[in-house]
Design a protein around this motif. Structure first.
Motif, mmCIF file in Angstrom:
data_model
loop_
_atom_site.group_PDB
_atom_site.id
_atom_site.type_symbol
_atom_site.label_atom_id
_atom_site.label_comp_id
_atom_site.label_asym_id
_atom_site.label_seq_id
_atom_site.Cartn_x
_atom_site.Cartn_y
_atom_site.Cartn_z
ATOM 1 N N GLU A 33 42.523 55.610 89.453
ATOM 2 C CA GLU A 33 42.726 55.961 88.348
ATOM 3 C C GLU A 33 41.823 55.348 87.174
ATOM 4 O O GLU A 33 41.962 56.272 85.976
ATOM 5 C CB GLU A 33 44.370 54.993 87.051
ATOM 6 N N THR A 34 41.325 54.631 87.304
ATOM 7 C CA THR A 34 39.812 54.699 86.796
ATOM 8 C C THR A 34 38.739 55.434 86.763
ATOM 9 O O THR A 34 37.964 55.889 86.169
ATOM 10 C CB THR A 34 38.776 53.609 87.135
ATOM 11 N N ILE A 35 38.854 56.455 87.878
ATOM 12 C CA ILE A 35 37.742 57.792 88.116
ATOM 13 C C ILE A 35 38.716 58.815 87.951
ATOM 14 O O ILE A 35 37.634 59.428 87.475
ATOM 15 C CB ILE A 35 38.204 57.293 89.810
ATOM 16 N N SER A 36 39.911 58.981 88.260
ATOM 17 C CA SER A 36 40.181 60.538 88.602
ATOM 18 C C SER A 36 41.593 59.707 87.438
ATOM 19 O O SER A 36 42.964 60.024 88.224
ATOM 20 C CB SER A 36 40.632 61.054 89.368
ATOM 21 N N PRO A 37 42.368 59.879 85.979
ATOM 22 C CA PRO A 37 43.587 59.235 85.406
ATOM 23 C C PRO A 37 44.874 60.527 86.022
ATOM 24 O O PRO A 37 46.075 60.136 86.474
ATOM 25 C CB PRO A 37 43.332 58.986 84.368
ATOM 26 N N GLY A 38 44.366 61.809 86.229
ATOM 27 C CA GLY A 38 44.866 62.900 86.479
ATOM 28 C C GLY A 38 46.089 62.457 87.594
ATOM 29 O O GLY A 38 46.780 63.346 88.015
ATOM 30 N N ILE A 39 44.887 62.318 88.491
ATOM 31 C CA ILE A 39 46.365 62.071 89.622
ATOM 32 C C ILE A 39 46.605 61.072 89.919
ATOM 33 O O ILE A 39 47.496 60.610 91.138
ATOM 34 C CB ILE A 39 45.387 62.879 91.110
ATOM 35 N N VAL A 40 47.134 59.780 89.195
ATOM 36 C CA VAL A 40 47.481 58.385 89.585
ATOM 37 C C VAL A 40 49.182 59.661 88.179
ATOM 38 O O VAL A 40 48.700 58.971 87.215
ATOM 39 C CB VAL A 40 47.000 57.743 88.741
ATOM 40 N N THR A 41 50.277 58.726 88.453
ATOM 41 C CA THR A 41 51.598 59.337 88.103
ATOM 42 C C THR A 41 52.254 57.390 88.224
ATOM 43 O O THR A 41 52.306 56.824 89.777
ATOM 44 C CB THR A 41 52.573 59.949 88.730
ATOM 45 N N ALA A 42 52.872 57.221 87.248
ATOM 46 C CA ALA A 42 53.458 55.785 86.772
ATOM 47 C C ALA A 42 54.669 55.823 86.768
ATOM 48 O O ALA A 42 55.094 56.782 86.220
ATOM 49 C CB ALA A 42 52.903 54.716 85.762
ATOM 50 N N TYR A 43 55.875 55.402 87.384
ATOM 51 C CA TYR A 43 57.453 55.256 87.481
ATOM 52 C C TYR A 43 57.188 54.469 87.343
ATOM 53 O O TYR A 43 57.561 52.998 88.034
ATOM 54 C CB TYR A 43 57.692 56.341 89.136
ATOM 55 N N PRO A 44 58.631 54.132 86.468
ATOM 56 C CA PRO A 44 59.606 52.582 86.265
ATOM 57 C C PRO A 44 59.928 52.380 86.997
ATOM 58 O O PRO A 44 60.998 52.590 87.963
ATOM 59 C CB PRO A 44 60.116 53.258 85.117
ATOM 60 N N ASP A 45 60.396 50.847 87.460
ATOM 61 C CA ASP A 45 60.966 50.350 88.121
ATOM 62 C C ASP A 45 62.184 49.935 88.483
ATOM 63 O O ASP A 45 62.472 49.389 87.015
ATOM 64 C CB ASP A 45 59.935 48.780 89.398
ATOM 65 N N LEU A 46 63.241 50.333 89.331
ATOM 66 C CA LEU A 46 64.283 50.317 88.726
ATOM 67 C C LEU A 46 65.445 49.197 89.705
ATOM 68 O O LEU A 46 64.952 48.941 90.915
ATOM 69 C CB LEU A 46 65.289 51.748 88.526
ATOM 70 N N ASP A 47 66.905 48.984 89.735
ATOM 71 C CA ASP A 47 67.250 48.200 90.292
ATOM 72 C C ASP A 47 68.189 48.639 91.176
ATOM 73 O O ASP A 47 68.450 50.029 91.069
ATOM 74 C CB ASP A 47 67.905 47.177 89.652
ATOM 75 N N ALA A 48 69.451 48.254 91.661
ATOM 76 C CA ALA A 48 70.276 48.757 92.063
ATOM 77 C C ALA A 48 70.970 49.555 91.704
ATOM 78 O O ALA A 48 71.549 50.719 91.842
ATOM 79 C CB ALA A 48 70.868 48.300 93.167
ATOM 80 N N GLU A 49 71.158 49.455 90.369
ATOM 81 C CA GLU A 49 72.402 50.012 88.921
ATOM 82 C C GLU A 49 71.092 50.451 88.431
ATOM 83 O O GLU A 49 72.027 51.645 87.513
ATOM 84 C CB GLU A 49 72.702 49.094 88.164
#
Length: 72
Positions: free
Chosen positions: A12-28
């Motif tokens: 991400e520090t070099i090429s932020p456009g190829i990194v995606t962040a997803y929220p962590d979710l529990d079973a519900e």
């Protein structure tokens, strides 16, 4: 089971456009307040191939210049 890969935060520090962040979710599907970052390897591979092609072109140009200098 071992896997090879990259650390998304470093990419991400070099090429932020190829990194995606997803929220962590529990079973519900409740948001845990953290996220997991993922590298788009298909894009990374294309960038690596392009960089390799540019480096090869530069090497060939430099080899030609060295050969010309050595022939002088």
């Amino acid at each position: 089971h071992k896997q090879l890969g990259l650390i998304a935060q470093e990419v991400e520090t070099i090429s932020p456009g190829i990194v995606t962040a997803y929220p962590d979710l529990d079973a519900e599907n409740n948001d845990l307040g953290t996220e997991t970052k993922v590298v788009a390897y298909s894009v990374l591979y294309m960038k690596a191939i392009k960089a390799l092609q540019e480096a090869q072109t530069r090497i060939e140009t430099l080899e030609t210049k060295v050969a010309a200098l050595e022939g002088s």
